[in-house]
Design an enzyme around this catalytic site. Structure first.
Site, short mmCIF file in Angstrom:
data_model
loop_
_atom_site.label_atom_id
_atom_site.label_comp_id
_atom_site.label_asym_id
_atom_site.label_seq_id
_atom_site.Cartn_x
_atom_site.Cartn_y
_atom_site.Cartn_z
N ARG A 104 0.84 -1.19 0.00
CA ARG A 104 0.00 0.00 0.00
C ARG A 104 0.87 1.23 0.00
NH1 ARG A 104 -4.81 0.49 4.28
NH2 ARG A 104 -3.23 -0.12 5.76
N THR A 108 -1.05 7.46 -0.87
CA THR A 108 -2.29 7.36 -1.66
C THR A 108 -3.18 6.20 -1.20
OG1 THR A 108 -1.30 5.85 -3.24
CG2 THR A 108 -1.08 8.21 -3.70
N ASP A 200 -2.20 -4.30 12.80
CA ASP A 200 -1.56 -4.69 11.54
C ASP A 200 -1.37 -6.20 11.52
OD1 ASP A 200 0.64 -5.37 9.66
OD2 ASP A 200 0.61 -3.21 9.32
N ASP A 203 2.26 -7.57 10.81
CA ASP A 203 3.16 -7.40 11.96
C ASP A 203 2.82 -8.37 13.07
OD1 ASP A 203 4.78 -5.45 10.89
OD2 ASP A 203 3.61 -3.78 11.70
N1 URA Z 1 -4.20 -4.08 7.13
C1 URA Z 1 -4.02 -4.52 8.40
O1 URA Z 1 -3.13 -5.32 8.65
N2 URA Z 1 -4.83 -4.05 9.36
C2 URA Z 1 -5.82 -3.16 9.11
O2 URA Z 1 -6.52 -2.78 10.04
C3 URA Z 1 -5.99 -2.72 7.78
C4 URA Z 1 -5.17 -3.20 6.81
#
Ligand code: URA
Length: 209
Positions: A104, A108, A200, A203
């Site tokens: 990502r 943007t 995330d 992670d």
């Molecule tokens: N990607 C993630 O890992 N967590 C989110 O909340 C959104 C996208």
């Protein structure tokens, strides 16, 4: 419009709640995600075609029914999709696996492709695309567009958590692709994270934060 299947089985909801907790360790987060993927695979593969085969039981001959697992492709959207893959492969070990790498752009929030590797003969295969988080829907939508160029027989999208924004994006761009999720959360925050969410996913799976 894409159909939405919320898998509300008590085991799925229980494990999802344990994963969401901020104090869940990397070890338990990864284990729970694998278990959830296995449970969700039951629902997602519910309508897979069966073939008749003749087998011998110890007592007589009979016609049994088997899945042609080799026709199935699980496609992981890197890197968090890999956390889903193993649990699904436990149930359909014969499935082929494809990977698509998208990151990502932090400004943007658009998806940029950096890796794409698929099995051959995609036009004869049924595809299940996996990514734990359907947030903006940009990565998922870009992945589906790319995969559709290979003209697979069918495509499904599976995630653990979906935001309403991501669902709307997929429904607009890929109305024929059904979405399977364990929950639809409230909204995205200004950084594109799902609320209440689980943070995330990459992670938390790989312990990189
Ligand atoms: N990607 C993630 O890992 N967590 C989110 O909340 C959104 C996208």
């Amino acid at each position: 419009m894409s159909s939405i299947h919320v898998i509300d089985h008590p085991l799925v909801q229980h494990k999802l709640t344990l994963m969401r907790r901020k104090d869940a360790s990397t070890n338990s987060f990864r284990r729970l995600l694998g278990e959830l993927a296995t449970l969700m695979a039951y629902e997602v593969t519910r309508d897979m075609p069966l073939q008749d085969i003749e087998i011998e039981t110890p007592l007589e001959t009979m016609t049994g029914h088997v899945i042609d697992g080799k026709k199935l492709v699980l496609i992981s959207i890197l890197r968090a999709g890999n956390g889903f893959l193993d649990g699904m492969l436990d149930v359909v070990p014969g499935a082929r696996v494809g990977h698509i790498g998208l990151y990502r752009d932090p400004k943007t929030l658009q998806a940029v492709e950096y890796y794409f590797k698929m099995p051959s003969g995609m036009n004869e295969r049924d595809v299940i695309v996996v990514d734990p988080m359907l947030a903006t829907g940009n990565s998922a939508s870009a992945a589906l567009t790319r995969i559709k160029h290979l003209q697979p027989r069918s495509i499904k999208f599976v995630c653990l958590l979906a935001a309403p924004e991501g669902i709307a994006r997929l429904q607009e761009a890929h109305p024929e692709v059904p979405i399977y999720t364990a929950a639809v959360d409230r909204q995205l925050n200004e950084h594109g994270y799902i609320l209440p969410g689980l943070g995330d996913a990459g992670d938390r799976i790989f312990g990189t934060k």
